[in-house]
Structures are given as structure tokens and as C-alpha cells.
Scaffold this active site. Structure first.
Site, PDB file in Angstrom:
ATOM      1  N   HIS A   1       0.864  -1.175   0.000  1.00 16.04           N
ATOM      2  CA  HIS A   1       0.000   0.000   0.000  1.00 16.04           C
ATOM      3  C   HIS A   1       0.902   1.226   0.000  1.00 16.04           C
ATOM      4  O   HIS A   1       1.743   1.397   0.882  1.00 16.04           O
ATOM      5  CB  HIS A   1      -0.918   0.027   1.215  1.00 16.04           C
ATOM      6  CG  HIS A   1      -1.866   1.187   1.183  1.00 16.04           C
ATOM      7  ND1 HIS A   1      -3.053   1.130   0.508  1.00 16.04           N
ATOM      8  CD2 HIS A   1      -1.769   2.441   1.689  1.00 16.04           C
ATOM      9  CE1 HIS A   1      -3.666   2.307   0.624  1.00 16.04           C
ATOM     10  NE2 HIS A   1      -2.902   3.109   1.337  1.00 16.04           N
ATOM     11  N   CYS A   2       0.754   2.065  -1.008  1.00 17.35           N
ATOM     12  CA  CYS A   2       1.645   3.210  -1.168  1.00 17.35           C
ATOM     13  C   CYS A   2       0.944   4.491  -0.708  1.00 17.35           C
ATOM     14  O   CYS A   2      -0.036   4.930  -1.327  1.00 17.35           O
ATOM     15  CB  CYS A   2       2.068   3.350  -2.627  1.00 17.35           C
ATOM     16  SG  CYS A   2       3.188   4.731  -2.909  1.00 17.35           S
TER      17      CYS A   2
END
Length: 110
Positions: free
Chosen positions: A20-21
Site C-alpha cells: 500500500h503506497c
């Protein structure tokens, strides 16, 4: 399917989950991994150009001791150098992962 993981941040199941960025604001997975890699390429280029501009400005400055006279430029250069190193390192790591056909999650779990 294999390589699918539930993201705790998005509350979605992501095929070929990488991570998850927070910078992109979404999960990186099967459908957008290539776009994320290109994002890193362009961010690395932009950071290197910024670093080069700061260094050139420091070299061609009329003041012989530019660091002593302009502490703001020195702090800016140190900050940009740090972020350039981080982004280029992330690009190198994700290039390795792409060549090894691994995701960040798989690489860190093994």
C-alpha cells in the site's frame, strides 16, 4: 487466487499485492505495478535534475564560501540529496523485484 492479499488500509483484496503506497494513495498490485515503476523512474529523474541544479548553482555562485553565507542552500541541498537517494534506492529495489518476479510483500515475507 494465488498472490492475492487483503489490504488493511484499503479494505480490499488486491491481486498480486505488492504494497500500500501512501504517496500514490492506493495499493500497488497486478493492475498498476508498471505505472508505479514509471512513477519511480520519473520521480528519480526529477530528483536528480533538482540535485544537479542545486549543485550547479552552488558551483557557479559568485560567493567563494557559499555554504557559510547561504545556510538555506546547504539545508536544501542536504534535503534534496536525502530524498534523491531514497527514491533512486526504491527504484533500484523495485527493478530488482520486477526482474525476480517478486512482490515487496513476498520479498519481505521470505
Amino acid at each position: 487466487p494465488l498472490r492475492t492479499k487483503h489490504c488493511e488500509d484499503c479494505q480490499k483484496c488486491i491481486a498480486q499485492y505488492d504494497h500500500h503506497c501512501p504517496w500514490v494513495g492506493t495499493c500497488i498490485g497486478e493492475k498498476n505495478h508498471l505505472q508505479f515503476w514509471w512513477f519511480l523512474v520519473f520521480q528519480s529523474i526529477q530528483a536528480c535534475i533538482g540535485m544537479a541544479k542545486i549543485i550547479l548553482a552552488a558551483i557557479f555562485d559568485k560567493e567563494p564560501e557559499w555554504i557559510g553565507f547561504n545556510i538555506v542552500t546547504f539545508i536544501l541541498m542536504a534535503t534534496v540529496a536525502f530524498f534523491t537517494l531514497m527514491v533512486v534506492s526504491l527504484l533500484i529495489f523495485h527493478s530488482y523485484l520486477a526482474m525476480a518476479n517478486q512482490t515487496t510483500w513476498e520479498n519481505m515475507s521470505w
